[in-house]
Design a protein around this motif. Structure first.
Motif, PDB file in Angstrom:
ATOM      1  N   GLU A  85       0.845  -1.184   0.000  1.00 55.18           N
ATOM      2  CA  GLU A  85       0.000   0.000   0.000  1.00 55.18           C
ATOM      3  C   GLU A  85       0.881   1.235   0.000  1.00 55.18           C
ATOM      4  OE1 GLU A  85      -3.193  -0.086   2.875  1.00 55.18           O
ATOM      5  OE2 GLU A  85      -3.060  -2.270   2.924  1.00 55.18           O
ATOM      6  N   ARG A  86       0.552   2.170  -0.878  1.00 55.27           N
ATOM      7  CA  ARG A  86       1.348   3.381  -1.033  1.00 55.27           C
ATOM      8  C   ARG A  86       0.461   4.610  -0.945  1.00 55.27           C
ATOM      9  NH1 ARG A  86       6.415   2.803  -2.252  1.00 55.27           N
ATOM     10  NH2 ARG A  86       7.197   0.881  -3.080  1.00 55.27           N
ATOM     11  N   SER A  87       1.107   5.736  -0.670  1.00 54.98           N
ATOM     12  CA  SER A  87       0.376   7.001  -0.671  1.00 54.98           C
ATOM     13  C   SER A  87       1.283   8.102  -1.192  1.00 54.98           C
ATOM     14  CB  SER A  87      -0.128   7.349   0.743  1.00 54.98           C
ATOM     15  OG  SER A  87       0.946   7.482   1.640  1.00 54.98           O
ATOM     16  N   GLY A  88       0.655   9.083  -1.787  1.00 53.00           N
ATOM     17  CA  GLY A  88       1.355  10.275  -2.232  1.00 53.00           C
ATOM     18  C   GLY A  88       0.979  11.414  -1.312  1.00 53.00           C
ATOM     19  N   VAL A  89       1.989  12.078  -0.750  1.00 56.30           N
ATOM     20  CA  VAL A  89       1.763  13.175   0.190  1.00 56.30           C
ATOM     21  C   VAL A  89       2.304  14.462  -0.427  1.00 56.30           C
ATOM     22  CG1 VAL A  89       2.269  14.092   2.482  1.00 56.30           C
ATOM     23  CG2 VAL A  89       1.908  11.631   2.181  1.00 56.30           C
ATOM     24  N   ARG A  90       1.437  15.458  -0.538  1.00 57.95           N
ATOM     25  CA  ARG A  90       1.846  16.783  -1.036  1.00 57.95           C
ATOM     26  C   ARG A  90       2.189  17.637   0.166  1.00 57.95           C
ATOM     27  NH1 ARG A  90      -1.379  21.075  -1.456  1.00 57.95           N
ATOM     28  NH2 ARG A  90      -3.219  19.774  -1.562  1.00 57.95           N
ATOM     29  N   PHE A  91       3.385  18.259   0.119  1.00 55.81           N
ATOM     30  CA  PHE A  91       3.796  19.127   1.223  1.00 55.81           C
ATOM     31  C   PHE A  91       2.867  20.335   1.307  1.00 55.81           C
ATOM     32  CE2 PHE A  91       8.176  17.483   0.007  1.00 55.81           C
ATOM     33  CZ  PHE A  91       8.202  16.521   1.006  1.00 55.81           C
ATOM     34  N   THR A  92       2.421  20.641   2.525  1.00 55.71           N
ATOM     35  CA  THR A  92       1.597  21.829   2.740  1.00 55.71           C
ATOM     36  C   THR A  92       2.290  22.831   3.650  1.00 55.71           C
ATOM     37  OG1 THR A  92       0.431  20.754   4.573  1.00 55.71           O
ATOM     38  CG2 THR A  92      -0.586  20.610   2.375  1.00 55.71           C
ATOM     39  N   LEU A  93       3.273  22.364   4.428  1.00 57.46           N
ATOM     40  CA  LEU A  93       3.987  23.269   5.324  1.00 57.46           C
ATOM     41  C   LEU A  93       5.414  22.786   5.506  1.00 57.46           C
ATOM     42  CD1 LEU A  93       3.793  25.730   7.220  1.00 57.46           C
ATOM     43  CD2 LEU A  93       3.197  24.141   9.050  1.00 57.46           C
ATOM     44  N   LEU A  94       6.356  23.653   5.094  1.00 63.61           N
ATOM     45  CA  LEU A  94       7.788  23.391   5.245  1.00 63.61           C
ATOM     46  C   LEU A  94       8.460  24.707   5.584  1.00 63.61           C
ATOM     47  CD1 LEU A  94       8.765  21.363   2.026  1.00 63.61           C
ATOM     48  CD2 LEU A  94       9.158  20.604   4.359  1.00 63.61           C
ATOM     49  N   THR A  95       9.478  24.671   6.430  1.00 64.44           N
ATOM     50  CA  THR A  95      10.251  25.893   6.620  1.00 64.44           C
ATOM     51  C   THR A  95      11.016  26.163   5.331  1.00 64.44           C
ATOM     52  OG1 THR A  95      12.241  24.772   7.424  1.00 64.44           O
ATOM     53  CG2 THR A  95      10.566  25.387   9.086  1.00 64.44           C
ATOM     54  N   GLU A  96      11.414  27.395   5.129  1.00 68.16           N
ATOM     55  CA  GLU A  96      12.171  27.737   3.926  1.00 68.16           C
ATOM     56  C   GLU A  96      13.480  26.946   3.875  1.00 68.16           C
ATOM     57  OE1 GLU A  96      12.699  29.030   0.296  1.00 68.16           O
ATOM     58  OE2 GLU A  96      10.892  29.441   1.458  1.00 68.16           O
ATOM     59  N   ARG A  97      14.114  26.779   5.013  1.00 74.10           N
ATOM     60  CA  ARG A  97      15.366  26.016   5.060  1.00 74.10           C
ATOM     61  C   ARG A  97      15.154  24.569   4.623  1.00 74.10           C
ATOM     62  NH1 ARG A  97      20.355  25.703   6.742  1.00 74.10           N
ATOM     63  NH2 ARG A  97      21.131  23.865   7.836  1.00 74.10           N
ATOM     64  N   HIS A  98      14.105  23.929   5.118  1.00 76.12           N
ATOM     65  CA  HIS A  98      13.828  22.540   4.746  1.00 76.12           C
ATOM     66  C   HIS A  98      13.419  22.432   3.291  1.00 76.12           C
ATOM     67  CE1 HIS A  98      13.204  21.326   9.240  1.00 76.12           C
ATOM     68  NE2 HIS A  98      14.480  21.484   8.906  1.00 76.12           N
ATOM     69  N   ARG A  99      12.686  23.416   2.789  1.00 79.70           N
ATOM     70  CA  ARG A  99      12.319  23.426   1.365  1.00 79.70           C
ATOM     71  C   ARG A  99      13.582  23.486   0.494  1.00 79.70           C
ATOM     72  NH1 ARG A  99       7.835  23.618  -1.109  1.00 79.70           N
ATOM     73  NH2 ARG A  99       6.636  24.413   0.637  1.00 79.70           N
ATOM     74  N   ARG A 100      14.544  24.330   0.901  1.00 77.62           N
ATOM     75  CA  ARG A 100      15.798  24.436   0.140  1.00 77.62           C
ATOM     76  C   ARG A 100      16.576  23.126   0.185  1.00 77.62           C
ATOM     77  NH1 ARG A 100      16.220  29.481   2.456  1.00 77.62           N
ATOM     78  NH2 ARG A 100      17.837  28.751   3.887  1.00 77.62           N
ATOM     79  N   LEU A 101      16.610  22.451   1.335  1.00 78.64           N
ATOM     80  CA  LEU A 101      17.300  21.155   1.435  1.00 78.64           C
ATOM     81  C   LEU A 101      16.694  20.143   0.468  1.00 78.64           C
ATOM     82  CD1 LEU A 101      17.768  20.751   5.300  1.00 78.64           C
ATOM     83  CD2 LEU A 101      19.567  21.075   3.600  1.00 78.64           C
ATOM     84  N   ILE A 102      15.372  20.101   0.413  1.00 81.42           N
ATOM     85  CA  ILE A 102      14.690  19.175  -0.503  1.00 81.42           C
ATOM     86  C   ILE A 102      14.963  19.576  -1.945  1.00 81.42           C
ATOM     87  CG2 ILE A 102      12.430  18.384  -1.311  1.00 81.42           C
ATOM     88  CD1 ILE A 102      11.536  18.597   1.692  1.00 81.42           C
ATOM     89  N   ASP A 103      14.845  20.862  -2.262  1.00 79.88           N
ATOM     90  CA  ASP A 103      15.111  21.339  -3.629  1.00 79.88           C
ATOM     91  C   ASP A 103      16.522  20.966  -4.060  1.00 79.88           C
ATOM     92  OD1 ASP A 103      12.578  22.423  -3.659  1.00 79.88           O
ATOM     93  OD2 ASP A 103      13.239  24.503  -3.514  1.00 79.88           O
ATOM     94  N   ASP A 104      17.503  21.198  -3.190  1.00 79.58           N
ATOM     95  CA  ASP A 104      18.898  20.885  -3.517  1.00 79.58           C
ATOM     96  C   ASP A 104      19.084  19.385  -3.745  1.00 79.58           C
ATOM     97  OD1 ASP A 104      19.483  23.572  -3.286  1.00 79.58           O
ATOM     98  OD2 ASP A 104      20.466  23.381  -1.320  1.00 79.58           O
ATOM     99  N   TYR A 105      18.463  18.579  -2.900  1.00 79.11           N
ATOM    100  CA  TYR A 105      18.562  17.113  -3.032  1.00 79.11           C
ATOM    101  C   TYR A 105      17.976  16.660  -4.374  1.00 79.11           C
ATOM    102  CZ  TYR A 105      18.032  12.145  -2.169  1.00 79.11           C
ATOM    103  OH  TYR A 105      18.106  10.768  -2.270  1.00 79.11           O
ATOM    104  N   VAL A 106      16.799  17.157  -4.705  1.00 75.09           N
ATOM    105  CA  VAL A 106      16.146  16.776  -5.956  1.00 75.09           C
ATOM    106  C   VAL A 106      16.991  17.224  -7.154  1.00 75.09           C
ATOM    107  CG1 VAL A 106      14.109  17.152  -7.411  1.00 75.09           C
ATOM    108  CG2 VAL A 106      13.825  16.700  -4.971  1.00 75.09           C
ATOM    109  N   THR A 107      17.481  18.453  -7.120  1.00 70.32           N
ATOM    110  CA  THR A 107      18.299  18.965  -8.224  1.00 70.32           C
ATOM    111  C   THR A 107      19.566  18.126  -8.403  1.00 70.32           C
ATOM    112  OG1 THR A 107      17.462  21.193  -7.882  1.00 70.32           O
ATOM    113  CG2 THR A 107      19.536  20.985  -9.082  1.00 70.32           C
ATOM    114  N   ARG A 108      20.261  17.845  -7.302  1.00 68.81           N
ATOM    115  CA  ARG A 108      21.491  17.042  -7.372  1.00 68.81           C
ATOM    116  C   ARG A 108      21.240  15.664  -7.949  1.00 68.81           C
ATOM    117  NH1 ARG A 108      22.350  18.521  -2.218  1.00 68.81           N
ATOM    118  NH2 ARG A 108      21.906  16.436  -1.456  1.00 68.81           N
ATOM    119  N   ASN A 109      20.114  15.060  -7.588  1.00 66.05           N
ATOM    120  CA  ASN A 109      19.833  13.688  -8.000  1.00 66.05           C
ATOM    121  C   ASN A 109      19.079  13.584  -9.319  1.00 66.05           C
ATOM    122  OD1 ASN A 109      20.831  11.763  -5.763  1.00 66.05           O
ATOM    123  ND2 ASN A 109      19.974  13.511  -4.694  1.00 66.05           N
TER     124      ASN A 109
END
Length: 113
Positions: A85-109
């Protein structure tokens, strides 16, 4: 079937805490984008909770990311020997710092895929 995703997804194989009703349950991430994360259900009860809290670390990072999200899709993985069983979760609340960490990770990969 059309692909509704607006941004690139990259593999993410980590265990995380998925909070439902304030109680943490272990889940496993399959992939991540700037907009959300795909999760495999591991140890959680049947619930209709749409809003969830997430707590996880990206590979290679010491920082714990805290996010809130909304379950926008649920499905059973086709061709799976177990009933995955799987689910897709859309982010609704992230700090700007955590958003940047995720953005950087996605871009790098994303590069090279």
């Amino acid at each position: 079937m059309s692909d509704k995703r607006k941004s690139a997804r990259v593999p993410l194989d980590v265990y995380l805490n998925k909070y439902m009703g304030g109680v943490p349950y272990m889940a496993r991430a399959a992939d991540i984008s700037q907009e959300g994360v795909s999760l495999a259900r591991l140890l959680e009860p049947e619930q209709d909770a749409r809003r969830v809290g997430l707590q996880f670390q990206l590979p290679g990072s010491e920082e714990v990311i805290y996010a809130e999200g909304e379950v926008v899709r649920e499905w059973v993985e086709a061709g799976s020997p177990r009933r995955d069983e799987r689910s897709g979760v859309r982010f609704t609340l992230l700090t700007e710092r955590h958003r940047r960490l995720i953005d950087d990770y996605v871009t790098r990969n994303t590069q090279g895929h």
